[in-house]
Design a protein around this motif. Structure first.
Motif, PDB file in Angstrom:
ATOM      1  N   HIS B  43     -12.694 -31.397 -13.059  1.00 29.19           N
ATOM      2  CA  HIS B  43     -14.001 -31.701 -13.662  1.00 29.19           C
ATOM      3  C   HIS B  43     -14.084 -31.193 -15.093  1.00 29.19           C
ATOM      4  O   HIS B  43     -14.684 -31.826 -15.954  1.00 29.19           O
ATOM      5  CB  HIS B  43     -15.128 -31.086 -12.821  1.00 29.19           C
ATOM      6  CG  HIS B  43     -15.535 -31.943 -11.665  1.00 29.19           C
ATOM      7  ND1 HIS B  43     -14.816 -32.015 -10.509  1.00 29.19           N
ATOM      8  CD2 HIS B  43     -16.579 -32.785 -11.500  1.00 29.19           C
ATOM      9  CE1 HIS B  43     -15.393 -32.855  -9.676  1.00 29.19           C
ATOM     10  NE2 HIS B  43     -16.465 -33.344 -10.248  1.00 29.19           N
ATOM     11  N   ALA B  46     -12.108 -33.485 -17.326  1.00 29.48           N
ATOM     12  CA  ALA B  46     -12.788 -34.777 -17.466  1.00 29.48           C
ATOM     13  C   ALA B  46     -14.055 -34.669 -18.301  1.00 29.48           C
ATOM     14  O   ALA B  46     -14.597 -35.670 -18.745  1.00 29.48           O
ATOM     15  CB  ALA B  46     -13.130 -35.334 -16.089  1.00 29.48           C
ATOM     16  N   GLY B  47     -14.547 -33.456 -18.501  1.00 28.98           N
ATOM     17  CA  GLY B  47     -15.749 -33.289 -19.309  1.00 28.98           C
ATOM     18  C   GLY B  47     -17.010 -33.276 -18.484  1.00 28.98           C
ATOM     19  O   GLY B  47     -18.109 -33.446 -19.012  1.00 28.98           O
ATOM     20  N   LEU B  48     -16.895 -33.102 -17.176  1.00 25.04           N
ATOM     21  CA  LEU B  48     -18.076 -33.072 -16.314  1.00 25.04           C
ATOM     22  C   LEU B  48     -18.542 -31.645 -16.056  1.00 25.04           C
ATOM     23  O   LEU B  48     -19.586 -31.419 -15.479  1.00 25.04           O
ATOM     24  CB  LEU B  48     -17.767 -33.781 -14.990  1.00 25.04           C
ATOM     25  CG  LEU B  48     -17.318 -35.235 -15.178  1.00 25.04           C
ATOM     26  CD1 LEU B  48     -16.838 -35.818 -13.868  1.00 25.04           C
ATOM     27  CD2 LEU B  48     -18.435 -36.075 -15.766  1.00 25.04           C
ATOM     28  N   ALA B  49     -17.714 -30.692 -16.476  1.00 26.22           N
ATOM     29  CA  ALA B  49     -18.139 -29.296 -16.439  1.00 26.22           C
ATOM     30  C   ALA B  49     -17.611 -28.663 -17.720  1.00 26.22           C
ATOM     31  O   ALA B  49     -16.627 -29.137 -18.285  1.00 26.22           O
ATOM     32  CB  ALA B  49     -17.561 -28.591 -15.212  1.00 26.22           C
ATOM     33  N   SER B  73     -17.611 -35.579 -25.505  1.00 28.35           N
ATOM     34  CA  SER B  73     -18.289 -36.095 -24.315  1.00 28.35           C
ATOM     35  C   SER B  73     -17.294 -36.763 -23.377  1.00 28.35           C
ATOM     36  O   SER B  73     -16.287 -37.302 -23.830  1.00 28.35           O
ATOM     37  CB  SER B  73     -19.345 -37.120 -24.717  1.00 28.35           C
ATOM     38  OG  SER B  73     -20.301 -36.528 -25.528  1.00 28.35           O
ATOM     39  N   PRO B  74     -17.590 -36.745 -22.088  1.00 25.59           N
ATOM     40  CA  PRO B  74     -16.656 -37.314 -21.117  1.00 25.59           C
ATOM     41  C   PRO B  74     -16.326 -38.776 -21.422  1.00 25.59           C
ATOM     42  O   PRO B  74     -15.175 -39.183 -21.260  1.00 25.59           O
ATOM     43  CB  PRO B  74     -17.382 -37.162 -19.774  1.00 25.59           C
ATOM     44  CG  PRO B  74     -18.782 -36.820 -20.104  1.00 25.59           C
ATOM     45  CD  PRO B  74     -18.752 -36.145 -21.428  1.00 25.59           C
ATOM     46  N   GLU B  75     -17.329 -39.530 -21.869  1.00 27.49           N
ATOM     47  CA  GLU B  75     -17.056 -40.960 -22.070  1.00 27.49           C
ATOM     48  C   GLU B  75     -16.131 -41.187 -23.258  1.00 27.49           C
ATOM     49  O   GLU B  75     -15.530 -42.250 -23.395  1.00 27.49           O
ATOM     50  CB  GLU B  75     -18.357 -41.758 -22.234  1.00 27.49           C
ATOM     51  CG  GLU B  75     -19.161 -41.454 -23.490  1.00 27.49           C
ATOM     52  CD  GLU B  75     -20.259 -40.445 -23.231  1.00 27.49           C
ATOM     53  OE1 GLU B  75     -20.100 -39.605 -22.312  1.00 27.49           O
ATOM     54  OE2 GLU B  75     -21.274 -40.493 -23.955  1.00 27.49           O
ATOM     55  N   CYS B  79     -10.313 -40.182 -20.022  1.00 24.36           N
ATOM     56  CA  CYS B  79      -9.523 -39.755 -18.875  1.00 24.36           C
ATOM     57  C   CYS B  79      -9.617 -40.831 -17.798  1.00 24.36           C
ATOM     58  O   CYS B  79     -10.580 -41.573 -17.720  1.00 24.36           O
ATOM     59  CB  CYS B  79     -10.061 -38.454 -18.285  1.00 24.36           C
ATOM     60  SG  CYS B  79      -9.972 -37.068 -19.402  1.00 24.36           S
ATOM     61  N   VAL B  81      -9.857 -40.812 -13.795  1.00 19.54           N
ATOM     62  CA  VAL B  81     -10.064 -39.816 -12.760  1.00 19.54           C
ATOM     63  C   VAL B  81     -10.087 -40.474 -11.388  1.00 19.54           C
ATOM     64  O   VAL B  81     -10.755 -41.486 -11.189  1.00 19.54           O
ATOM     65  CB  VAL B  81     -11.396 -39.053 -12.963  1.00 19.54           C
ATOM     66  CG1 VAL B  81     -11.459 -37.864 -12.024  1.00 19.54           C
ATOM     67  CG2 VAL B  81     -11.554 -38.612 -14.402  1.00 19.54           C
TER      68      VAL B  81
END
Lengths: 322, 209, 305
Positions: B43, B46-49, B73-75, B79, B81
């Motif tokens: 995570h 991936a940029g979600l945490a 930013s994740p977008e 990545c 995932v």
């Protein structure tokens, strides 16, 4: 977007142009409720300020509602005191009848009702809450009034020595009492829903403990559930009060509007700001219309305050329980 | 050109220091007991945490460096995932799921459809391209999820137990397919796994948590 | 605040094992008396509710004849015998105005909910607060406001547009609150998966979050419609009443079920009052249908998850 981040860390998110536009549009759109509330206040004030200017405080204290004569021989005079008092009287009657019944109903549904009754009763509550006020009104006029008139006569007969139950002339129809009873029936589903929601969150372990100690269900109700639900119930009652104050058509159909401040609830003379607007609107001239706008503004502000208090109480009650 | 993660990963009450390095074109296995933070690492990359401290630098770009307030930013990270709980979009069918990332990136519908179908056949999932996730088995869903990640030709491929539900024959196929794709695209692949044979089969490096 | 959202309707009572105990041997007579009082209270509360429904059905059905639902009152007066004229124009008018109101309120309600749940902007708390405040606006005030802004200010005529604007004010808070509850149900993981695939927040909201709760949003809309379908006071001040079928949104007043009921009640003759009951029956059936629809759709969302 919400990124799981450590408490102290602030993440500076760089957004693309699409997201910036999207967030801008949504933010602007979400301001609609604020805009509408502001516009309501602004327009009613704009149309009604002349009346406030001309009558000042007298608008709130005077009992005279007279559009005057077209030729100017009689000056117009507007005061909403009887209507304001009437609104409060009727709403108070409604609340003081509805709340005890709502408590009983909510306790019954949460703790006493057999299981097979509970789920269908949820639907019944939703259904009666959705019945339009005009139908409550027509029912109140045709069915409730003849009965309630009898109750009023009985109350007057036995308790007539108390001032508020006196009637100057023995006419019992279209009284604040009947309007209050009808409104009580109307707001009961809402108050019951709130009360039921709050009671159903009462801590089970405490209920069990109280039940074990005293050994009675009512003991558990009295020592745990009722104190626990007190503030939520107050909030629910305030919500009902807001509804009752703003109700127009149902009250209009069962209440005799009289321009005289009257606290004798069984007498056929009462007031309601909302019903005043509905009843005078059709034949009002330009100046009287302005007075109605002013009355509408007063009603708007009163219900806004009541609802603010109600929702903050309900929200606080909800928070402390979760 | 590589991925360097040195710092404290963080999710809820969980916190731990990790060091993960990976080079382009290699598959790195992440192994460890339950609750050791393997998914949190995925995570975080991936940029979600977000990291509590330390740094995450990929191909010389600082993706997440709290000290310098740097954050991508994740977008924008690009990545691919495969989540442990798969997370296919329930309202879209398999091929629409695979197309989603491409369409978000502005690829035209027909091109996206073509590439999605190609990728689905690579993971042997083209037979159920038009079925919804709810109607697929666990293994089939994982294949779609793998296609959804691969179709983006990601620079960083993050796989959180991607083969836990696929049958053995496909599992063997994937162990062939994955290193090949990673080599061809020069991607960095991180794979969380419990399966030691996976590790020995394809991982060129192992990170223990 | 609005307590008629589907979350409520679907509420499942918490397990309370001790209530299942058979209450055969009361420990004290007072306990038995209280249980008895609860049942009496329940009966007393149910009585008026049953009476309302029963009266509407019994008296309302008297107004029905073969063409009641399909004719208007253009050539008949309210006092005419009950085998002439009908409620068709009011049904059509109500449907038109309520649909228009939904076209205004539903998108705005969903946008507001998206702001609160998805964007979580700086003003999210304030927006919630004002939405709650808006749900307390008395319906007559909404009517008075639209009258003073639209009827006096712009169109100079009573018309359907003004009516639907007034209704949309009352509809908005219901839609917003329900949509908010619905959006909160979307799991965070789904949004994360979308971001991880490179989707922007716009794309995530429009292509993942909203489609996933489509039926919940339909429920929100239907509940909003059910909430305002019976509103009378605002329509008296904006669209008024009209005796014939009309689809003219700007130049003429438009009939609606509530104003049809109210108008006939005002006439007061036996036949007119029967027509009012007939209109009430149509209105109640309409609202029950809408609420049931909302529950069915809402229930489906729940099961699919």
């Amino acid at each position: 977007m919400e990124i799981i981040a450590p408490d102290k860390r602030k993440i500076a998110v760089r957004r693309g142009i699409v997201d910036k536009a999207f967030r801008g549009v949504v933010t602007a759109g979400s301001m609609i409720s604020l805009i509408v509330l502001a516009l309501i206040a602004a327009f009613l004030l704009y149309r009604g300020f002349e009346v406030f200017r001309d009558f000042g405080l007298k608008f709130f204290t005077s009992s005279k509602w007279d559009a005057g004569a077209d030729d100017g021989s009689i000056a117009p005079s507007f005061g909403v005191a009887p209507m304001l008092v009437g609104s409060v009287v009727v709403a108070t009657i409604a609340i003081s009848i509805a709340v005890p019944f709502a408590v009983v109903m909510a306790l019954f549904l949460c703790f006493y009702a057999p299981r097979f009754l509970r789920r269908p009763m949820t639907s019944v509550l939703d259904l009666v809450a959705a019945v339009p006020s005009v139908i409550y009104g027509i029912w109140g006029y045709a069915i409730l009034m003849p009965h309630a008139k009898g109750w009023a006569e009985t109350i007057n007969h036995w308790l007539g020595w108390i001032w508020i139950f006196k009637v100057p002339v023995p006419i019992f129809e279209r009284s604040p009492f009947i309007a209050g009873v009808l409104l009580a029936i109307m707001i009961l589903p809402i108050v019951t829903s709130v009360a039921r929601e709050v009671y159903s969150q009462a801590p089970q372990d405490q209920i069990d403990a109280a039940y074990g100690l005293g050994g009675t269900r009512w003991g558990a109700m009295r020592t745990v559930v009722l104190p626990f639900g007190k503030s939520g119930l107050v909030g629910g009652a305030m919500l009902g009060l807001g509804r009752a104050l703003g109700e127009t058509v149902a009250v209009y159909l069962v209440l005799n509007l009289v321009f005289k401040v009257n606290f004798q609830i069984l007498a056929s003379a009462g007031g309601s700001v909302a019903s005043l607007i509905a009843s005078r609107f059709g034949e009002a001239g330009p100046y009287e219309l302005k007075a109605l706008m002013a009355a509408g503004l007063v009603l708007f502000i009163i219900t806004l305050i009541v609802n603010f208090i109600a929702s903050s109480i309900v929200n606080r009650a909800g928070k402390s329980q979760r | 050109m590589s991925l360097e993660l040195h710092g404290t990963v963080h999710r809820g009450d969980f916190q731990r220091h990790v060091d993960v390095t990976a080079d382009n074109g290699e598959v790195v296995a992440i192994v460890g007991a339950n609750g050791s933070g393997k998914s949190t690492v995925i995570h975080t990359i991936a940029g979600l945490a977000a990291l509590a401290d330390g740094s995450l630098i990929v191909n010389d770009t600082p993706w997440d460096v709290p000290a310098n307030n740097q954050w991508v930013s994740p977008e924008q990270r690009g990545c691919g995932v495969v989540f442990q709980d798969v997370r296919l979009f329930p309202h879209l069918n398999a091929v629409q799921n695979v197309m989603f990332g491409l369409r978000s990136g502005g690829v035209k519908r027909n091109d996206a459809l073509e590439r999605a179908m190609e990728t689905l056949s690579e993971v042997d999932a083209h037979a159920f391209a038009l079925r919804t996730p709810a109607s697929l088995s666990g293994g089939e869903r994982q294949r779609v999820a793998l296609a959804r990640a691969l179709v983006m030709k990601p620079r960083v491929l993050l796989l959180d137990e991607p083969f836990s539900a696929v049958d053995e024959r496909s599992h063997a196929d994937f162990l062939q397919l994955l290193p090949r794709i990673v080599r061809e695209t020069g991607a960095i692949a991180l794979m969380v796994t419990h399966d030691h044979s996976d590790v020995s089969a394809i991982a060129s490096r192992v990170v223990g948590l | 605040m609005d307590y008629f959202h589907f979350d409520d309707a679907q509420a499942v009572e918490p397990q309370r094992p001790w209530t299942r105990r058979r209450f055969s041997k009361p420990k004290r007579w007072s306990e038995a008396a209280i249980t008895c009082a609860m049942w009496v209270g329940f009966a007393v509360v149910m009585l008026p509710w049953i009476s309302i429904i029963a009266t509407v059905v019994v008296r309302g059905s008297k107004a029905f004849y073969i063409d009641y639902l399909t004719t208007d009152m253009l050539v008949n007066s309210s006092d005419d015998p009950l085998n002439a004229g009908g409620v068709g124009h009011a049904i059509v008018g109500s449907l038109i105005m309520v649909t228009l109101a939904a076209l205004i309120a539903v998108p705005l309600g969903i946008i507001t909910a998206v702001y609160i749940v998805e964007i979580k902007g700086r003003f999210a708390k304030a927006v919630r607060f004002f939405t709650q405040a808006m749900s307390g606006v008395p319906s007559i005030v909404a009517g008075l406001f639209i009258y003073s802004m639209v009827v006096i200010g712009i169109t100079h005529k009573y018309n359907a547009i003004a009516g639907s604007m007034a209704l949309s004010i009352l509809m908005l808070p219901t839609v917003t609150r329900t949509a908010e509850e619905v959006l909160k149900v979307v799991p965070r993981e789904l949004r994360d998966a979308s971001y991880a695939l490179g989707a922007s927040q716009f794309r995530t909201t429009v292509s993942v979050v909203l489609p996933n709760v489509r039926s919940g949003l339909v429920t929100a809309a239907v509940l909003g419609v059910a909430r305002v379908a019976g509103e009378t006071a605002p329509l008296l001040l904006t669209s008024q009443y009209f005796v014939k079928f009309s689809t003219d949104l700007f130049k003429n007043p438009m009939a609606s079920l509530p104003t049809y009921i109210f108008g006939n009640l005002g006439v007061g003759s036996d036949n007119a009052v029967s027509r009012a009951w007939g209109g009430s029956l149509v209105l109640i059936v309409l609202i029950v249908l809408l609420s049931t629809l909302a529950r069915l759709i809402g229930g489906r969302t729940r099961r699919s998850r």
